[in-house]
Design a protein around this motif. Structure first.
Motif, PDB file in Angstrom:
ATOM      1  N   GLN A 207     -61.579  11.060  -0.212  1.00 38.94           N
ATOM      2  CA  GLN A 207     -61.231  12.494  -0.208  1.00 38.94           C
ATOM      3  C   GLN A 207     -59.836  12.723  -0.768  1.00 38.94           C
ATOM      4  OE1 GLN A 207     -58.999  13.857   2.747  1.00 38.94           O
ATOM      5  NE2 GLN A 207     -58.648  15.424   1.205  1.00 38.94           N
ATOM      6  N   LYS A 208     -58.885  11.904  -0.373  1.00 40.96           N
ATOM      7  CA  LYS A 208     -57.506  12.073  -0.857  1.00 40.96           C
ATOM      8  C   LYS A 208     -57.412  11.834  -2.357  1.00 40.96           C
ATOM      9  CE  LYS A 208     -55.246  10.863   3.517  1.00 40.96           C
ATOM     10  NZ  LYS A 208     -54.393   9.868   4.211  1.00 40.96           N
TER      11      LYS A 208
ATOM     12  N   LEU B  15     -63.440  23.642   9.434  1.00 39.60           N
ATOM     13  CA  LEU B  15     -63.367  23.669   7.971  1.00 39.60           C
ATOM     14  C   LEU B  15     -64.372  24.644   7.380  1.00 39.60           C
ATOM     15  CD1 LEU B  15     -62.753  20.018   6.721  1.00 39.60           C
ATOM     16  CD2 LEU B  15     -61.508  22.066   6.071  1.00 39.60           C
TER      17      LEU B  15
ATOM     18  N   ILE C 173     -60.238  21.431  -2.279  1.00 38.59           N
ATOM     19  CA  ILE C 173     -59.718  20.421  -1.355  1.00 38.59           C
ATOM     20  C   ILE C 173     -60.389  20.543   0.007  1.00 38.59           C
ATOM     21  CG2 ILE C 173     -57.649  19.691  -0.101  1.00 38.59           C
ATOM     22  CD1 ILE C 173     -56.052  20.380  -2.639  1.00 38.59           C
ATOM     23  N   SER C 174     -60.606  21.771   0.473  1.00 41.29           N
ATOM     24  CA  SER C 174     -61.293  21.968   1.761  1.00 41.29           C
ATOM     25  C   SER C 174     -62.724  21.445   1.694  1.00 41.29           C
ATOM     26  CB  SER C 174     -61.302  23.450   2.138  1.00 41.29           C
ATOM     27  OG  SER C 174     -59.989  23.927   2.342  1.00 41.29           O
TER      28      SER C 174
ATOM     29  N   GLN D 109     -61.741   8.629   4.085  1.00 40.30           N
ATOM     30  CA  GLN D 109     -60.593   9.525   3.971  1.00 40.30           C
ATOM     31  C   GLN D 109     -59.866   9.324   2.642  1.00 40.30           C
ATOM     32  OE1 GLN D 109     -58.338   8.578   7.452  1.00 40.30           O
ATOM     33  NE2 GLN D 109     -59.792   9.524   8.872  1.00 40.30           N
TER      34      GLN D 109
ATOM     35  N   ASP E 215     -65.832  14.757   3.554  1.00 36.94           N
ATOM     36  CA  ASP E 215     -65.282  13.566   4.197  1.00 36.94           C
ATOM     37  C   ASP E 215     -65.695  13.526   5.664  1.00 36.94           C
ATOM     38  OD1 ASP E 215     -63.651  11.340   4.942  1.00 36.94           O
ATOM     39  OD2 ASP E 215     -62.056  12.719   5.502  1.00 36.94           O
ATOM     40  N   PHE E 216     -65.586  14.664   6.354  1.00 30.37           N
ATOM     41  CA  PHE E 216     -65.993  14.705   7.764  1.00 30.37           C
ATOM     42  C   PHE E 216     -67.499  14.496   7.911  1.00 30.37           C
ATOM     43  CE2 PHE E 216     -61.951  17.152   8.575  1.00 30.37           C
ATOM     44  CZ  PHE E 216     -61.390  16.168   9.367  1.00 30.37           C
TER      45      PHE E 216
ATOM     46  N   SER F 230     -58.730  14.967  -3.984  1.00 26.79           N
ATOM     47  CA  SER F 230     -57.784  16.071  -3.782  1.00 26.79           C
ATOM     48  C   SER F 230     -56.539  15.897  -4.640  1.00 26.79           C
ATOM     49  CB  SER F 230     -57.392  16.162  -2.310  1.00 26.79           C
ATOM     50  OG  SER F 230     -58.516  16.439  -1.497  1.00 26.79           O
TER      51      SER F 230
ATOM     52  N   ASN G  53     -68.659  12.881  -1.456  1.00 27.68           N
ATOM     53  CA  ASN G  53     -67.416  12.551  -2.148  1.00 27.68           C
ATOM     54  C   ASN G  53     -67.559  11.330  -3.040  1.00 27.68           C
ATOM     55  OD1 ASN G  53     -66.074  14.712  -1.110  1.00 27.68           O
ATOM     56  ND2 ASN G  53     -64.950  13.570   0.453  1.00 27.68           N
TER      57      ASN G  53
ATOM     58  N   GLN H  50     -64.138  19.533  13.926  1.00 29.02           N
ATOM     59  CA  GLN H  50     -63.392  19.602  12.665  1.00 29.02           C
ATOM     60  C   GLN H  50     -64.266  20.159  11.538  1.00 29.02           C
ATOM     61  OE1 GLN H  50     -62.323  15.430  12.820  1.00 29.02           O
ATOM     62  NE2 GLN H  50     -60.177  15.915  13.213  1.00 29.02           N
TER      63      GLN H  50
ATOM     64  N   GLU I  52     -62.601  17.728   1.979  1.00 30.71           N
ATOM     65  CA  GLU I  52     -62.351  17.369   3.386  1.00 30.71           C
ATOM     66  C   GLU I  52     -63.619  17.542   4.216  1.00 30.71           C
ATOM     67  OE1 GLU I  52     -59.125  19.874   4.467  1.00 30.71           O
ATOM     68  OE2 GLU I  52     -57.584  18.599   3.547  1.00 30.71           O
TER      69      GLU I  52
END
Length: 454
Positions: free
Chosen positions: A436-437, A233, A166-167, A433, A173-174, A440, A254, A229, A170
């Motif tokens: 990514q969700k 991470l 998950i990290s 985002q 995603d960033f 995850s 992603n 961010q 993320e």
């Protein structure tokens, strides 16, 4: 006759310790039952389980798989869990030793050569017979705690694998947000250069120049935020894989990552067998249940056998002569008479402790079902939301292109272009985002179903 006595003695030595065993017999507590999950899109199957799907097979990114493998090898939470497991193993070994006789030796040499302090060399044996099952209950309790510790290790392992995945999603995603923001900044900077020249030439009002200048500054301000961010991470992932904070390698984006979208959904009761946290709580309940038997056994008398053999003599030089040899064997019994209800209260305490463990077990099971329900709903809803957001991005891009053309042809003010550009920027970030969700949520569903993290 002598042989018969020896056989009878051996019989009692072997059988007597296991003659009785006080304490309640364990029965599995009833759990709330349901035939299927509320938000499952497929019928429940009693023959299939997500545990047959290995974690590495649900990702198609070699970089991510490598990071997870490093985490499994180096993560300190997992090392702590393994150390705790080995502690319980050692404790179990000590408890098992209490079921058997203990042998000791002793020796003493005195130069004074007096009757009060003779020299000696002895070997002795002592054995508390486990007639009421005190040590057997204790051993079973520790065996269940050992199994609970192993399930705790699996819980940590599950958390590590899912946290790294998950990290990583993320982080990617960033990365994508940074790329979107950088591209938006370049677009706005080019627009600013054009509008500034037109302002200098007197073709547009200063308002247009100030508006686009503001949007350039907004995009510039977002970039340091995203970079912070990203660094945070990267440091978090470094800790998860047991390394000093450093840059994390990147694999697929992603949008390029593929992840299994369908997992076999068995009946809810299968979580009792699949989820390590649920199994851990049951083992802890069983361990506390066995300790009720330990407490009950302590209310009864204990039987002891002891034996000693060796040499003792005033003269050191005559210590090992035949006349110095002595031996003795005996048995004893000790038990409580009156201690103001202490032993009874010990049993009551362990009963209530076991009851608490039972409630924890039942609560963990219900929590597991709720987590599966949430994950099933999330995966379905994120998929629908992603489809809608993707249409929004396509429409926002077309709206921006049309507004930009209308502005440069003199049909609208630049305010319309800015509004279209903001909508596109926000839609692109939202889609990133959401991607990514969506990834995850699949990991969380796999974990909630008790996926094969081993």
């Amino acid at each position: 006759m002598k042989t018969l006595k020896i056989l009878l003695a051996l019989f009692f030595i072997v059988v007597f310790p296991f003659g009785c065993m006080v304490g309640p017999k364990y029965t599995k507590p009833e759990q709330p039952q349901t035939d299927s999950f509320r938000y499952s899109s497929q019928p429940a199957d009693t023959t299939k389980s997500v545990t047959t799907i290995k974690w590495s097979s649900i990702f198609n990114d070699d970089v991510l798989i490598s990071l997870i493998e490093n985490g499994i090898q180096n993560n300190y939470d997992l090392k702590i869990a393994i150390a705790r497991l080995e502690q319980v193993q050692a404790n179990l070994g000590m408890a098992k030793a209490d079921l058997f006789p203990a042998f000791q030796y002793s020796g003493q040499v005195n130069s004074a050569e007096t009757v009060m302090q003779p020299s000696s060399a002895f070997a002795n044996m002592s054995w508390e017979l486990d007639f009421w099952g005190k040590y057997r209950h204790q051993t079973k309790a520790l065996q269940n705690e050992l199994l609970a510790s192993d399930e705790a290790r699996k819980v940590v392992l599950s958390n590590i694998v899912s946290a790294i995945a998950i990290s990583y999603f993320e982080l990617r995603d960033f990365d994508n947000q940074l790329e979107i923001t950088t591209h938006t900044l370049e677009t706005r900077q080019k627009a600013y250069d054009i509008i500034n020249e037109r302002f200098i030439s007197g073709y547009v009002a200063e308002l247009d120049k100030v508006q686009i200048e503001q949007q350039v500054a907004i995009a510039e301000a977002n970039i340091p935020l995203i970079k912070r961010q990203i660094t945070a991470l990267e440091n978090a992932i470094s800790v998860l894989i047991g390394q000093v904070p450093q840059a994390i390698p990147r694999g697929k984006t992603n949008s390029e990552l593929l992840i299994l979208t369908e997992f076999p959904t068995s009946v809810p009761s299968a979580l009792l067998e699949n989820r390590p946290d649920v199994k851990r709580q049951e083992y802890l309940y069983r361990a506390s249940f066995e300790r009720i038997g330990v407490a009950q056994a302590m209310r009864y008398p204990s039987f002891n056998i002891s034996a000693i053999a060796g040499f003792t003599n005033i003269m050191i030089s005559d210590l090992f002569n035949d006349g110095s040899y002595i031996q003795n064997a005996g048995g004893g019994i000790t038990g409580p008479i009156f201690n103001f209800g202490k032993n009874k209260r010990r049993v009551d305490y362990n009963r209530k402790l076991a009851e608490e463990m039972k409630f924890n077990f039942q609560k963990t099971y219900l929590t597991a079902i709720a987590e599966v329900e949430n994950s099933l709903q999330n995966t379905a809803m994120f998929k629908e939301e992603w489809t809608a957001r993707n249409r929004q991005v396509v429409a926002a891009q077309k709206n921006y292109d049309l507004s930009n053309a209308r502005y440069y042809n003199g049909y609208v003010s630049y305010l319309e272009v800015l509004d279209a550009q903001r909508s596109l920027f926000e839609a692109q970030l939202s889609l990133s985002q959401l991607t990514q969700k969506q990834l995850s949520s699949m990991v969380q569903l796999y974990k909630a179903l008790g996926g094969g993290w081993n």
